[in-house]
Design a protein around this motif. Structure first.
Motif, PDB file in Angstrom:
ATOM      1  N   SER A   1      39.118  85.687  85.751  1.00  0.00           N
ATOM      2  CA  SER A   1      37.895  85.238  85.113  1.00  0.00           C
ATOM      3  C   SER A   1      37.187  86.418  84.435  1.00  0.00           C
ATOM      4  CB  SER A   1      37.019  84.621  86.204  1.00  0.00           C
ATOM      5  OG  SER A   1      35.816  84.243  85.657  1.00  0.00           O
ATOM      6  N   GLY A   2      36.731  86.208  83.216  1.00  0.00           N
ATOM      7  CA  GLY A   2      35.990  87.241  82.490  1.00  0.00           C
ATOM      8  C   GLY A   2      36.854  88.319  81.875  1.00  0.00           C
ATOM      9  N   CYS A   3      38.171  88.121  81.835  1.00  0.00           N
ATOM     10  CA  CYS A   3      39.036  89.207  81.338  1.00  0.00           C
ATOM     11  C   CYS A   3      39.100  89.252  79.812  1.00  0.00           C
ATOM     12  CB  CYS A   3      40.440  89.111  81.938  1.00  0.00           C
ATOM     13  SG  CYS A   3      41.486  87.847  81.209  1.00  0.00           S
ATOM     14  N   GLY A   4      38.770  88.152  79.150  1.00  0.00           N
ATOM     15  CA  GLY A   4      38.797  88.165  77.688  1.00  0.00           C
ATOM     16  C   GLY A   4      39.622  87.041  77.074  1.00  0.00           C
ATOM     17  N   LYS A   5      39.950  86.022  77.847  1.00  0.00           N
ATOM     18  CA  LYS A   5      40.804  84.924  77.351  1.00  0.00           C
ATOM     19  C   LYS A   5      40.127  84.145  76.213  1.00  0.00           C
ATOM     20  CE  LYS A   5      41.120  83.025  81.538  1.00  0.00           C
ATOM     21  NZ  LYS A   5      40.322  84.015  82.293  1.00  0.00           N
ATOM     22  N   SER A   6      38.847  83.763  76.431  1.00  0.00           N
ATOM     23  CA  SER A   6      38.144  83.003  75.385  1.00  0.00           C
ATOM     24  C   SER A   6      37.935  83.859  74.142  1.00  0.00           C
ATOM     25  CB  SER A   6      36.773  82.533  75.880  1.00  0.00           C
ATOM     26  OG  SER A   6      36.941  81.724  76.994  1.00  0.00           O
ATOM     27  N   THR A   7      37.698  85.141  74.377  1.00  0.00           N
ATOM     28  CA  THR A   7      37.532  86.071  73.251  1.00  0.00           C
ATOM     29  C   THR A   7      38.785  86.052  72.382  1.00  0.00           C
ATOM     30  OG1 THR A   7      36.140  87.453  74.657  1.00  0.00           O
ATOM     31  CG2 THR A   7      37.037  88.499  72.671  1.00  0.00           C
ATOM     32  N   LEU A   8      39.934  86.032  73.030  1.00  0.00           N
ATOM     33  CA  LEU A   8      41.205  86.003  72.306  1.00  0.00           C
ATOM     34  C   LEU A   8      41.289  84.750  71.424  1.00  0.00           C
ATOM     35  CD1 LEU A   8      43.816  87.577  72.034  1.00  0.00           C
ATOM     36  CD2 LEU A   8      44.703  86.426  74.056  1.00  0.00           C
TER      37      LEU A   8
HETATM   38  P1  ADP Z   1      37.320  84.761  79.987  1.00  0.00           P
HETATM   39  O1  ADP Z   1      37.498  83.695  78.948  1.00  0.00           O
HETATM   40  O2  ADP Z   1      38.611  85.435  80.361  1.00  0.00           O
HETATM   41  O3  ADP Z   1      36.582  84.298  81.205  1.00  0.00           O
HETATM   42  P2  ADP Z   1      35.580  85.975  77.969  1.00  0.00           P
HETATM   43  O4  ADP Z   1      36.475  86.216  76.805  1.00  0.00           O
HETATM   44  O5  ADP Z   1      34.660  84.813  77.913  1.00  0.00           O
HETATM   45  O6  ADP Z   1      36.442  85.947  79.328  1.00  0.00           O
HETATM   46  O7  ADP Z   1      34.671  87.267  78.178  1.00  0.00           O
HETATM   47  C1  ADP Z   1      35.198  88.585  78.328  1.00  0.00           C
HETATM   48  C2  ADP Z   1      34.064  89.548  78.606  1.00  0.00           C
HETATM   49  O8  ADP Z   1      33.217  89.628  77.467  1.00  0.00           O
HETATM   50  C3  ADP Z   1      33.169  89.111  79.772  1.00  0.00           C
HETATM   51  O9  ADP Z   1      32.803  90.269  80.500  1.00  0.00           O
HETATM   52  C4  ADP Z   1      31.970  88.491  79.101  1.00  0.00           C
HETATM   53  O10 ADP Z   1      30.819  88.650  79.882  1.00  0.00           O
HETATM   54  C5  ADP Z   1      31.876  89.296  77.815  1.00  0.00           C
HETATM   55  N1  ADP Z   1      31.318  88.482  76.722  1.00  0.00           N
HETATM   56  C6  ADP Z   1      31.799  87.296  76.296  1.00  0.00           C
HETATM   57  N2  ADP Z   1      31.064  86.834  75.254  1.00  0.00           N
HETATM   58  C7  ADP Z   1      30.102  87.761  75.030  1.00  0.00           C
HETATM   59  C8  ADP Z   1      29.029  87.873  74.074  1.00  0.00           C
HETATM   60  N3  ADP Z   1      28.826  86.939  73.137  1.00  0.00           N
HETATM   61  N4  ADP Z   1      28.254  88.968  74.148  1.00  0.00           N
HETATM   62  C9  ADP Z   1      28.461  89.924  75.082  1.00  0.00           C
HETATM   63  N5  ADP Z   1      29.462  89.897  75.994  1.00  0.00           N
HETATM   64  C10 ADP Z   1      30.263  88.829  75.976  1.00  0.00           C
END
Ligand code: ADP
Length: 255
Positions: free
Chosen positions: A43-50
């Motif tokens: 959780s929180g590793c960056g999956k959604s960011t990808l």
């Molecule tokens: P996952 O989908 O693996 O749970 P995310 O890609 O959502 O992880 O988030 C990866 C990291 O980036 C997390 O530490 C999250 O808190 C941070 N993060 C996500 N979105 C934002 C944002 N808009 N601004 C700042 N930090 C963010």
């Protein structure tokens, strides 16, 4: 076969008042047309960011993303994005929810309406076309949301934890159901999940990410010797446990 999607040395960090959060570090992989790729990681590793990067919502700091061989910003490849919540509009009927993307794209026509009707028919929702979302079960709502995405004929489908809002029992049926729909429609799909069983039941390949900032810790090809390769049959096959355990082990090594 030319890959439909290529990520090359992607780095990404969020910058806020509190400072920098490094999310992705040197991510490279490619996806072939029709392939079902599942991304897992803590959780929180960056999956959604990808997924946000692949959808073009955010831009990589360094590295490049190619769709059908073209840089993302020059590409005309159609990408569909399906999220955890179905985001159906409660005041619209299922039919009018399904047409929403076509309306936004200004591509509503007799032929696209016909396509919407066919999809509702194929995926057993035509009798609910005039119903409001509140009249449908959670699983049916997710199916309607998928049809709303499929009607736009995306070449790549991005799915971010699309089943996690459902209760466990529904989730099993719906993930199998939707997995089948995507596979039978021959779409290229990238799905993010934290559910390892879901990953093994759906994927051609599982990409395992490390903890933040995510790097690729392993890419595991998944293949089952089944005459009917469906998510449900996979769950009962002997290889299922072996794949599950090897993903589990890889993720725990990273902890
Ligand atoms: P996952 O989908 O693996 O749970 P995310 O890609 O959502 O992880 O988030 C990866 C990291 O980036 C997390 O530490 C999250 O808190 C941070 N993060 C996500 N979105 C934002 C944002 N808009 N601004 C700042 N930090 C963010």
């Amino acid at each position: 076969m030319e890959p439909i999607l290529e990520l090359k040395h992607i780095h990404y960090a969020y910058h806020t008042m509190e400072g920098e959060t490094k999310a992705l570090s040197d991510i490279s992989f490619s996806v072939n047309p029709g392939e079902f790729t599942v991304i897992v990681g803590p959780s929180g590793c960056g999956k959604s960011t990808l997924l946000s990067l692949i959808s073009g919502l955010i831009r990589p700091e360094t590295g490049s993303i190619l769709l059908n061989g073209k840089e993302l910003k020059e590409s005309t490849t159609n990408i569909g994005y399906m999220l955890q919540h179905d985001h159906l509009f409660e005041w619209r009927t299922i039919y009018h929810n399904v047409l929403l993307g076509l309306e936004i794209q200004h591509t509503l026509s007799a032929s696209t309406r016909k396509r919407a009707n066919q999809l509702l028919e194929t995926y057993d929702l035509s009798q609910f076309a005039n119903a409001k979302p509140s009249e449908l079960s959670g699983g049916m709502r997710q199916r309607a949301a998928l049809i709303r995405t499929l009607v736009l004929e995306p070449e790549i489908l991005l799915l971010d934890e699309p089943f996690s809002a459902l209760d466990y029992q529904t989730r099993l049926t719906v993930s199998d159901d939707i997995g089948q729909i995507i596979r039978s429609s021959g779409r290229t799909a990238l799905l993010v999940t934290h559910d390892l069983s879901e990953a093994v039941s759906l994927a051609d390949r599982v990409i395992i990410l490390s903890k933040r900032p995510a790097t690729i810790s392993k890419i595991l090809p998944i293949s089952f010797q089944l005459t009917e390769d469906t998510p449900l049959h996979r769950r009962n096959a002997p290889e299922f446990k072996t794949y599950f355990n090897s993903i589990w082990k890889e993720m725990n090594q990273n902890e």
